[in-house]
Write a protein that holds these residues in place. Structure first.
Motif, short mmCIF file in Angstrom:
data_model
loop_
_atom_site.label_atom_id
_atom_site.label_comp_id
_atom_site.label_asym_id
_atom_site.label_seq_id
_atom_site.Cartn_x
_atom_site.Cartn_y
_atom_site.Cartn_z
N LYS A 1 -11.29 2.43 9.24
CA LYS A 1 -10.74 4.10 10.22
C LYS A 1 -9.17 4.03 10.81
O LYS A 1 -9.16 5.08 10.52
N SER A 2 -8.36 3.26 10.61
CA SER A 2 -7.18 2.82 10.14
C SER A 2 -6.82 4.57 9.56
O SER A 2 -7.18 4.51 8.23
N LEU A 3 -5.77 5.17 10.12
CA LEU A 3 -5.24 5.60 8.84
C LEU A 3 -3.81 5.35 8.72
O LEU A 3 -3.41 4.29 9.23
N LEU A 4 -3.47 6.29 7.19
CA LEU A 4 -1.81 4.88 6.99
C LEU A 4 -1.29 6.38 6.98
O LEU A 4 -0.91 7.28 6.45
N PHE A 5 0.48 5.76 7.25
CA PHE A 5 1.23 6.82 7.12
C PHE A 5 2.33 5.74 6.48
O PHE A 5 2.56 4.86 6.30
N TRP A 6 3.39 6.26 6.26
CA TRP A 6 4.52 5.94 5.42
C TRP A 6 5.71 6.12 6.49
O TRP A 6 6.27 7.49 7.06
N GLN A 7 6.95 5.60 6.79
CA GLN A 7 7.82 5.67 7.86
C GLN A 7 9.16 5.54 7.16
O GLN A 7 9.55 4.89 5.92
N GLU A 8 10.05 7.28 6.94
CA GLU A 8 11.03 7.67 5.98
C GLU A 8 12.36 7.67 7.34
O GLU A 8 12.24 9.08 7.47
N ASN A 9 12.96 6.65 7.23
CA ASN A 9 13.67 7.18 8.09
C ASN A 9 13.18 6.50 9.22
O ASN A 9 12.24 5.44 9.86
N ASP A 10 13.17 7.72 11.37
CA ASP A 10 12.86 7.61 11.36
C ASP A 10 11.25 8.57 11.78
O ASP A 10 10.84 8.58 13.21
N ALA A 11 11.12 9.28 10.54
CA ALA A 11 10.32 10.03 10.44
C ALA A 11 9.06 9.59 9.74
O ALA A 11 8.91 8.39 9.26
N ILE A 12 7.80 9.15 10.71
CA ILE A 12 6.88 8.93 10.13
C ILE A 12 6.01 9.95 9.32
O ILE A 12 5.26 11.01 10.26
N ILE B 1 7.53 -1.53 -1.04
CA ILE B 1 7.33 -0.98 -0.02
C ILE B 1 7.20 -2.51 0.28
O ILE B 1 6.51 -3.15 -0.67
N PHE B 2 7.72 -3.29 1.04
CA PHE B 2 7.97 -4.24 1.49
C PHE B 2 6.83 -4.64 2.67
O PHE B 2 6.92 -5.95 2.72
N GLY B 3 6.30 -3.96 3.58
CA GLY B 3 5.27 -4.19 4.71
C GLY B 3 4.90 -3.06 5.47
O GLY B 3 4.95 -1.92 4.81
N PHE B 4 4.38 -3.93 6.05
CA PHE B 4 3.83 -1.93 7.71
C PHE B 4 3.69 -2.35 8.68
O PHE B 4 3.90 -4.29 8.81
N ARG B 5 3.05 -1.99 9.46
CA ARG B 5 3.45 -1.89 11.24
C ARG B 5 2.14 -1.53 11.73
O ARG B 5 1.35 -0.67 11.03
N LEU B 6 1.37 -2.16 12.31
CA LEU B 6 0.10 -2.02 12.85
C LEU B 6 0.59 -1.49 14.16
O LEU B 6 0.92 -2.13 15.48
N THR B 7 -0.62 -0.02 14.41
CA THR B 7 0.16 0.67 15.76
C THR B 7 -0.98 0.91 16.49
O THR B 7 -1.79 1.42 15.85
N LEU B 8 -1.82 0.44 18.23
CA LEU B 8 -2.96 0.42 18.17
C LEU B 8 -2.58 1.49 19.45
O LEU B 8 -3.80 2.02 20.24
N ASN B 9 -1.38 2.45 19.53
CA ASN B 9 -1.63 3.67 20.49
C ASN B 9 -2.58 4.53 20.78
O ASN B 9 -2.42 5.40 21.87
N ASP B 10 -3.01 4.84 19.36
CA ASP B 10 -3.81 5.94 19.60
C ASP B 10 -5.40 5.07 19.60
O ASP B 10 -5.67 4.14 19.74
N LYS B 11 -6.24 6.50 19.37
CA LYS B 11 -7.46 6.02 19.25
C LYS B 11 -8.17 5.04 17.92
O LYS B 11 -8.78 3.92 18.42
N ILE B 12 -7.03 5.83 16.75
CA ILE B 12 -7.63 4.80 15.95
C ILE B 12 -6.41 4.65 15.51
O ILE B 12 -5.49 5.37 15.96
N PRO B 13 -6.46 3.24 14.67
CA PRO B 13 -5.30 2.47 14.31
C PRO B 13 -4.06 3.45 13.62
O PRO B 13 -5.55 3.35 12.21
N HIS B 14 -3.07 3.16 13.46
CA HIS B 14 -2.04 3.61 12.25
C HIS B 14 -1.68 2.86 11.74
O HIS B 14 -0.78 1.48 12.27
N ILE B 15 -1.84 2.84 10.47
CA ILE B 15 -0.87 1.60 9.52
C ILE B 15 -0.03 1.93 9.40
O ILE B 15 0.10 2.87 8.28
N ILE B 16 1.56 1.80 8.95
CA ILE B 16 2.35 2.27 9.05
C ILE B 16 3.62 1.57 7.94
O ILE B 16 4.18 0.48 7.89
N LEU B 17 3.08 1.68 6.62
CA LEU B 17 4.13 1.46 5.58
C LEU B 17 5.15 1.18 6.01
O LEU B 17 6.09 2.83 6.58
N LYS B 18 5.81 0.82 4.77
CA LYS B 18 7.55 0.42 4.99
C LYS B 18 8.20 -0.07 4.40
O LYS B 18 8.26 -0.77 2.91
#
Length: 94
Positions: free
Chosen positions: A16-27, A77-94
């Motif tokens: 259920k993890s949600l996928l995001f892309w980080q571009e500069n400071d924008a997610i 894309i070189f990798g990602f980071r995982l955030t667990l601050n929300d109910k559903i984890p976010h995978i943020i590709l970078k």
């Protein structure tokens, strides 16, 4: 990032993890994937609603493990980071 590497690194994460892309400071939400022009590789496409890890892996199940995933602007894309601050984890590709 090779699809094989992404799959190996995310195989034990919540589908259920949600996928995001980080571009500069924008997610930005990753809403689709498409083929890169004249290439067997894939490009992420940002949109309003993020796709889940389960949706992403289901769409790419038949792809070669050597397929590479690139940003919309065709930068690697070189990798990602995982955030667990929300109910559903976010995978943020970078």
């Amino acid at each position: 990032m090779k699809l094989l590497d992404f799959n190996n690194l995310t195989q034990y994460m919540s589908p259920k993890s949600l996928l995001f892309w980080q571009e500069n400071d924008a997610i930005l939400a990753i809403s689709q994937v498409r083929y890169a022009d004249d290439s067997p590789n894939l490009l992420i496409v940002t949109g309003e609603k993020p796709m889940t890890l389960s949706q992403f892996t289901a769409r790419l199940r038949e792809m070669s493990s050597e397929t590479q995933i690139f940003a919309q602007n065709q930068h690697p894309i070189f990798g990602f980071r995982l955030t667990l601050n929300d109910k559903i984890p976010h995978i943020i590709l970078k």
